[in-house]
Design a protein around this motif. Structure first.
Motif, short mmCIF file in Angstrom:
data_model
loop_
_atom_site.label_atom_id
_atom_site.label_comp_id
_atom_site.label_asym_id
_atom_site.label_seq_id
_atom_site.Cartn_x
_atom_site.Cartn_y
_atom_site.Cartn_z
N ALA A 1 8.95 -10.57 8.37
CA ALA A 1 8.18 -9.27 8.56
C ALA A 1 7.84 -8.58 7.19
O ALA A 1 6.65 -8.12 6.94
N LEU A 2 8.54 -8.64 6.16
CA LEU A 2 8.24 -8.23 4.80
C LEU A 2 7.07 -8.70 4.31
O LEU A 2 6.06 -8.31 3.48
N ALA A 3 6.63 -10.21 4.52
CA ALA A 3 5.77 -10.80 4.06
C ALA A 3 4.30 -10.38 4.70
O ALA A 3 3.35 -10.16 4.35
N VAL A 4 4.63 -10.06 6.18
CA VAL A 4 3.27 -9.39 6.79
C VAL A 4 2.90 -8.26 6.28
O VAL A 4 1.63 -7.92 5.98
N ALA A 5 4.07 -7.43 6.05
CA ALA A 5 3.85 -5.84 5.64
C ALA A 5 3.33 -5.86 4.16
O ALA A 5 2.38 -5.27 3.94
N ARG A 6 3.78 -6.93 3.32
CA ARG A 6 3.36 -6.80 1.85
C ARG A 6 1.66 -7.07 2.16
O ARG A 6 0.91 -6.70 1.33
N GLY A 7 1.37 -8.17 2.92
CA GLY A 7 -0.04 -8.45 3.02
C GLY A 7 -0.92 -7.34 3.53
O GLY A 7 -1.79 -7.21 3.04
N ASN A 8 -0.25 -6.60 4.48
CA ASN A 8 -0.98 -5.26 4.96
C ASN A 8 -1.24 -4.11 3.76
O ASN A 8 -2.11 -3.45 3.83
N ALA A 9 -0.22 -4.07 3.05
CA ALA A 9 -0.29 -3.03 2.06
C ALA A 9 -1.48 -3.43 1.09
O ALA A 9 -2.37 -2.80 0.32
N ALA A 10 -1.49 -4.57 0.74
CA ALA A 10 -2.48 -5.15 -0.34
C ALA A 10 -3.96 -5.15 0.32
O ALA A 10 -4.85 -4.67 -0.20
N ARG A 11 -3.88 -5.46 1.56
CA ARG A 11 -5.12 -5.24 2.53
C ARG A 11 -5.76 -3.99 2.59
O ARG A 11 -6.98 -3.68 2.25
N HIS A 12 -4.93 -2.92 2.25
CA HIS A 12 -5.48 -1.47 2.40
C HIS A 12 -5.22 -0.80 0.99
O HIS A 12 -5.30 0.36 0.98
N ALA A 13 -4.96 -1.64 0.09
CA ALA A 13 -4.72 -1.05 -1.22
C ALA A 13 -3.75 0.08 -1.47
O ALA A 13 -4.49 1.14 -2.28
N VAL A 14 -2.74 -0.14 -1.07
CA VAL A 14 -1.90 1.05 -1.21
C VAL A 14 -0.49 0.41 -1.68
O VAL A 14 -0.09 -0.86 -1.75
N GLU A 15 0.30 1.08 -2.65
CA GLU A 15 1.39 0.78 -3.30
C GLU A 15 2.61 1.22 -2.41
O GLU A 15 2.75 2.47 -1.96
N VAL A 16 3.45 0.19 -1.96
CA VAL A 16 4.72 0.37 -1.25
C VAL A 16 5.89 -0.63 -1.65
O VAL A 16 5.63 -1.57 -2.04
N SER A 17 6.98 -0.04 -2.01
CA SER A 17 8.26 -0.70 -2.27
C SER A 17 8.96 -1.47 -1.25
O SER A 17 9.24 -0.66 -0.38
N PHE A 18 8.82 -2.60 -1.12
CA PHE A 18 9.50 -3.22 0.14
C PHE A 18 10.66 -3.92 -0.38
O PHE A 18 10.94 -4.39 -1.23
N LEU A 19 11.63 -3.56 0.58
CA LEU A 19 13.05 -3.88 0.18
C LEU A 19 13.68 -4.75 1.50
O LEU A 19 13.50 -4.35 2.82
N LEU A 20 14.34 -5.80 1.33
CA LEU A 20 14.98 -6.50 2.45
C LEU A 20 16.39 -6.16 2.58
O LEU A 20 17.06 -6.00 1.43
#
Length: 274
Positions: A141-160
């Motif tokens: 799920a985090l891999a998908v979320a990281r891709g969506n953050a990149a797609r929309h050009a925003v900075e989000v800190s993702f933690l597992l």
């Protein structure tokens, strides 16, 4: 086979709109193309892909998984079977969050159980001065979320990790979550495409459970991770508002409230750390 013929045949197998969207997806054409160029030919490979997608849709697989994306709050997000498909009612959580952040222009925001990242990414886009952290138990799920953050050009800190586990003593101005809240034996889990979605994103999995286990964990840990005046907002089931407000009260949170979605259902509840 021509576009027009393929569309007509597809409509005999599944709903007309779904047929059109899948045909457009396979052929990389628009609705206007279907109308303006009905005699355009499909390749053998395109026909085979379309046939496979039509069969999967006819068997109940959600359209969003077949298309690989879904809309949320006016944005398009990549979705895979590793994440829950975003629902329109979850947009209420964004509305309430934005209202609560009016006095926090540089807020620290936490999204628990981020899934595809729709809450974290949308809030990061709408609150450019905020710092957003998102947690999920699933690395897929985090891999998908990281891709969506990149797609929309925003900075989000993702933690597992599991809810607050990877956060240490960090505190936030706002905690949001759309956790699993469907009761274990709820018959809805067997319908409307839900068997294709990740079960751990829908129900807490506790045999005989009421669907509140994850909400208890999130609300139970909120006070230890909120700054004074900070809020926790959670989405919950159609019949869980009173129980969620009770959980919030047990943690001595104040200014408790519930908000109704467009169907008039209490869908989001929250409270504030005094």
């Amino acid at each position: 086979m021509t576009l027009d013929a393929a569309w007509r045949l597809a409509c005999q197998r599944i709903a007309r709109l779904d047929a059109r969207l899948l045909l457009e997806h396979v052929t990389a054409c628009t609705h206007a193309d279907l109308i303006a160029h009905p005699r355009r030919m499909l390749s053998a490979e395109q026909l085979a892909r379309l046939d496979a997608l039509l069969s999967r849709r006819a068997e109940g697989e959600p359209l969003a998984y077949l298309l690989g994306s879904a809309g949320f709050y006016g944005l398009e997000f990549v979705v895979t079977p590793a994440v829950l498909i975003p629902r329109p009612e979850t947009e209420l959580l964004i509305d309430v969050a934005i209202e609560s952040l009016q006095s926090w222009p540089r807020a620290q925001i936490l999204d628990l159980g981020t899934g595809s990242g729709v809450l974290a990414v949308t809030l990061a886009r709408l609150c450019r001065g905020a710092s957003v952290t998102a947690v999920d138990f699933s690395s897929a799920a985090l891999a998908v979320a990281r891709g969506n953050a990149a797609r929309h050009a925003v900075e989000v800190s993702f933690l597992l990790g599991d809810w607050y586990a990877p956060l240490g003593e960090s505190r936030f101005d706002l905690i949001v979550a759309n956790p699993p809240y469907v009761a274990y034996a709820d018959p809805h889990l067997q319908h409307s495409g839900l068997p294709f979605e990740p079960r751990m994103a829908l129900t807490d999995g506790v045999v005989g459970g009421d669907g509140l286990a994850c909400l208890r964990a999130i609300i139970g840990g909120a006070a230890a991770h909120l700054r004074p005046g900070g809020c926790v907002l959670v989405e919950h089931g159609y019949d869980q508002a009173a129980a969620v407000r009770q959980l919030l009260a047990e943690q001595r949170l104040v200014k408790l409230d519930s908000w109704r979605d467009l169907a008039g259902i209490e869908r989001v509840s929250g409270g504030q750390l005094d």
